[in-house]
Design an enzyme around this catalytic site. Structure first.
Site, mmCIF file in Angstrom:
data_model
loop_
_atom_site.group_PDB
_atom_site.id
_atom_site.type_symbol
_atom_site.label_atom_id
_atom_site.label_comp_id
_atom_site.label_asym_id
_atom_site.label_seq_id
_atom_site.Cartn_x
_atom_site.Cartn_y
_atom_site.Cartn_z
ATOM 1 N N CYS A 138 46.006 45.803 41.814
ATOM 2 C CA CYS A 138 46.781 44.567 41.922
ATOM 3 C C CYS A 138 48.049 44.778 42.752
ATOM 4 O O CYS A 138 49.040 45.319 42.249
ATOM 5 C CB CYS A 138 47.120 44.053 40.522
ATOM 6 S SG CYS A 138 48.080 42.537 40.541
ATOM 7 N N CYS A 141 51.120 42.879 41.539
ATOM 8 C CA CYS A 141 51.726 43.476 40.343
ATOM 9 C C CYS A 141 52.495 44.751 40.689
ATOM 10 O O CYS A 141 53.606 44.970 40.215
ATOM 11 C CB CYS A 141 50.655 43.858 39.326
ATOM 12 S SG CYS A 141 49.440 42.575 39.017
ATOM 13 N N ASP A 142 51.899 45.613 41.487
ATOM 14 C CA ASP A 142 52.424 46.970 41.637
ATOM 15 C C ASP A 142 52.982 47.297 43.018
ATOM 16 O O ASP A 142 53.570 48.365 43.204
ATOM 17 C CB ASP A 142 51.308 47.987 41.301
ATOM 18 C CG ASP A 142 50.856 47.856 39.842
ATOM 19 O OD1 ASP A 142 51.690 47.453 39.015
ATOM 20 O OD2 ASP A 142 49.688 48.147 39.558
HETATM 21 C C1 LIG Z 1 46.243 47.626 36.265
HETATM 22 C C2 LIG Z 1 46.708 46.202 36.195
HETATM 23 C C3 LIG Z 1 48.053 45.921 36.282
HETATM 24 C C4 LIG Z 1 48.497 44.609 36.216
HETATM 25 N N1 LIG Z 1 49.825 44.375 36.291
HETATM 26 C C5 LIG Z 1 50.289 43.103 36.205
HETATM 27 C C6 LIG Z 1 51.681 42.840 36.277
HETATM 28 O O1 LIG Z 1 52.502 43.749 36.438
HETATM 29 N N2 LIG Z 1 52.070 41.544 36.172
HETATM 30 C C7 LIG Z 1 51.193 40.515 36.025
HETATM 31 O O2 LIG Z 1 51.613 39.353 35.910
HETATM 32 N N3 LIG Z 1 49.859 40.741 35.968
HETATM 33 C C8 LIG Z 1 49.396 42.005 36.042
HETATM 34 N N4 LIG Z 1 48.047 42.245 36.010
HETATM 35 C C9 LIG Z 1 47.131 41.096 35.889
HETATM 36 C C10 LIG Z 1 47.100 40.634 34.428
HETATM 37 O O3 LIG Z 1 46.842 41.740 33.605
HETATM 38 C C11 LIG Z 1 46.057 39.566 34.208
HETATM 39 O O4 LIG Z 1 46.278 38.495 35.106
HETATM 40 C C12 LIG Z 1 46.110 39.039 32.784
HETATM 41 O O5 LIG Z 1 45.982 40.092 31.852
HETATM 42 C C13 LIG Z 1 45.015 38.013 32.518
HETATM 43 O O6 LIG Z 1 45.118 37.628 31.200
HETATM 44 P P1 LIG Z 1 43.917 36.976 30.383
HETATM 45 O O7 LIG Z 1 44.502 36.604 29.078
HETATM 46 O O8 LIG Z 1 43.288 35.921 31.194
HETATM 47 O O9 LIG Z 1 42.808 38.070 30.204
HETATM 48 P P2 LIG Z 1 42.745 39.653 30.031
HETATM 49 O O10 LIG Z 1 44.066 40.300 30.029
HETATM 50 O O11 LIG Z 1 41.745 40.083 31.031
HETATM 51 O O12 LIG Z 1 42.132 39.798 28.571
HETATM 52 C C14 LIG Z 1 40.837 39.415 28.299
HETATM 53 C C15 LIG Z 1 40.590 39.601 26.819
HETATM 54 O O13 LIG Z 1 39.306 39.086 26.478
HETATM 55 C C16 LIG Z 1 38.666 39.973 25.587
HETATM 56 N N5 LIG Z 1 37.226 39.715 25.655
HETATM 57 C C17 LIG Z 1 36.387 39.801 26.709
HETATM 58 N N6 LIG Z 1 35.135 39.464 26.348
HETATM 59 C C18 LIG Z 1 35.186 39.148 25.020
HETATM 60 C C19 LIG Z 1 34.246 38.721 24.059
HETATM 61 N N7 LIG Z 1 32.952 38.548 24.363
HETATM 62 N N8 LIG Z 1 34.661 38.487 22.779
HETATM 63 C C20 LIG Z 1 35.961 38.642 22.438
HETATM 64 N N9 LIG Z 1 36.902 39.031 23.321
HETATM 65 C C21 LIG Z 1 36.523 39.290 24.586
HETATM 66 C C22 LIG Z 1 39.133 41.353 26.031
HETATM 67 O O14 LIG Z 1 38.967 42.304 24.984
HETATM 68 C C23 LIG Z 1 40.600 41.054 26.328
HETATM 69 O O15 LIG Z 1 41.344 41.133 25.157
HETATM 70 C C24 LIG Z 1 47.565 43.545 36.065
HETATM 71 C C25 LIG Z 1 46.201 43.820 35.975
HETATM 72 C C26 LIG Z 1 45.766 45.130 36.036
HETATM 73 C C27 LIG Z 1 44.287 45.415 35.922
#
Ligand SMILES: Cc1cc2nc3c(=O)[nH]c(=O)nc-3n(C[C@H](O)[C@H](O)[C@H](O)COP(=O)(O)OP(=O)(O)OC[C@H]3O[C@@H](n4cnc5c(N)ncnc54)[C@H](O)[C@@H]3O)c2cc1C
Length: 312
Positions: A138, A141-142
């Protein structure tokens, strides 16, 4: 016997926890199933510098613990488990059945899907070992951590081209490694790349190894036509080969685009089925940030609350 609840939240990233905070405060007594990655994608990073409210930045796992505590403070029932099957009602006011871990049956009036997306990596040992130590998926992000430094971007699509031009504004030099002899990115994006002076594109080139013990010191690139290997000294390696939305469970049930992202209606979080809402990266391939995920989590809880309100 199925457990009957008002609001089920699937997934525990920023979208899920924010939905939980709002749903719990609206007295919807939400139950959340966290999935295997409790806290979501941010638990794979140490530094989060761009989430509002943390002037000194924070650790990804610590931030997600804060969100969990906040959701629990208002009564969210956070449970470890995976949704393994869904039988959504297609009717206004219908009951949605969700099976967790193949056995627990939940019947919910509303379901908020926040299962996120998973960044794709190359899968080589040195890359996996150095995630968080200079390897990232990302740039938004980084990228800032590599200000004034040299970095590599791996990928050939629009995302890779976008990440490369974003990084070119911050970093001294960006080298794009493209596996084929052409880029998949749109002509417009390719044009932006080619007119950016500090981006160099190496075609037919792949990463053989990411160099460095605990932090990235460079990459050894290999030309897949000639076999010639070159070491490129860099401090950051950005893998931009795509994301996979975690939507397999909803195939054939909910509307999704051809890459698997759930489709929501207009500015809302409504899916094509009444009472089923989607928030966060599962429905957003554009922004994919914690704050935007949290924002749509809030919207999903409000949409769910209004849906129930209208039925009553
Ligand atoms: C390495 C890295 C660094 C990042 N750094 C930043 C940053 O500095 N700032 C920033 O704003 N964004 C950052 N991001 C992006 C950010 O993490 C994502 O945009 C954000 O986490 C998305 O949130 P979400 O709630 O949509 O899903 P996610 O964080 O993807 O969470 C998905 C959830 O769904 C659950 N899940 C999946 N399938 C199932 C199922 N069948 N049943 C139950 N649960 C399930 C998983 O266990 C998880 O808990 C980064 C991403 C990465 C990979």
């Amino acid at each position: 016997m199925a457990e009957k609840i008002k609001c089920l939240i699937i997934g525990s990233g920023p979208a899920g926890y924010t939905a939980a905070i709002y749903a719990a405060r609206a007295d919807m007594k939400p139950v959340m199933y966290t999935g295997m990655q409790m806290g979501g994608q941010l638990t794979t990073t140490t530094e989060v510098d761009n989430f509002p409210g943390y002037p000194k930045g924070t650790d990804g796992t610590a931030m997600m613990e804060d969100l969990k505590s906040q959701a629990e403070r208002f009564g969210t029932d956070v449970r470890f488990g995976m949704a393994t099957k869904v039988e959504f009602s297609g009717k206004e006011g219908g009951v949605h059945k969700v099976i967790v871990d193949e056995s627990t049956e939940i019947e919910a009036q509303t379901v908020i899907i926040s299962t996120g997306a998973t960044a794709k990596y190359l899968g080589i040992e040195s890359e996996q070992r150095l995630i968080g130590g200079g390897v990232s998926a990302c740039a938004t992000c980084d990228g800032f951590f590599y200000k004034g430094q040299d970095v590599v971007v791996v990928g050939a699509g629009d995302t890779a081209a976008e990440e490369a031009t974003y990084l070119a504004n911050i970093c001294s030099k960006v080298t794009m490694l493209v596996r084929k002899d052409y880029m998949r990115a749109s002509k417009a994006m390719q044009h932006r790349v080619s007119k950016t002076e500090n981006i160099t594109v190496l075609y037919n080139t792949e990463i053989d190894e990411v160099l460095g013990e605990n932090v990235v010191e460079g990459v050894r690139a290999v030309n897949n036509q000639t076999g010639e290997k070159t070491e490129i000294p860099v401090t950051g390696v950005f893998i931009a080969i795509g994301h996979k939305p975690n939507s397999d469970l909803f195939k054939g049930v909910l509307d999704m685009d051809d890459t698997g992202y759930l489709i929501t209606k207009g500015k809302s979080t409504k899916t094509n089925l009444p009472g089923v809402f989607a928030a966060g990266d599962i429905q957003d391939k554009e922004y994919r940030q914690a704050v935007t995920a949290a924002g749509t989590g809030c919207m999903a809880a409000l949409d769910a609350e209004r849906y129930i309100g209208a039925l009553e």
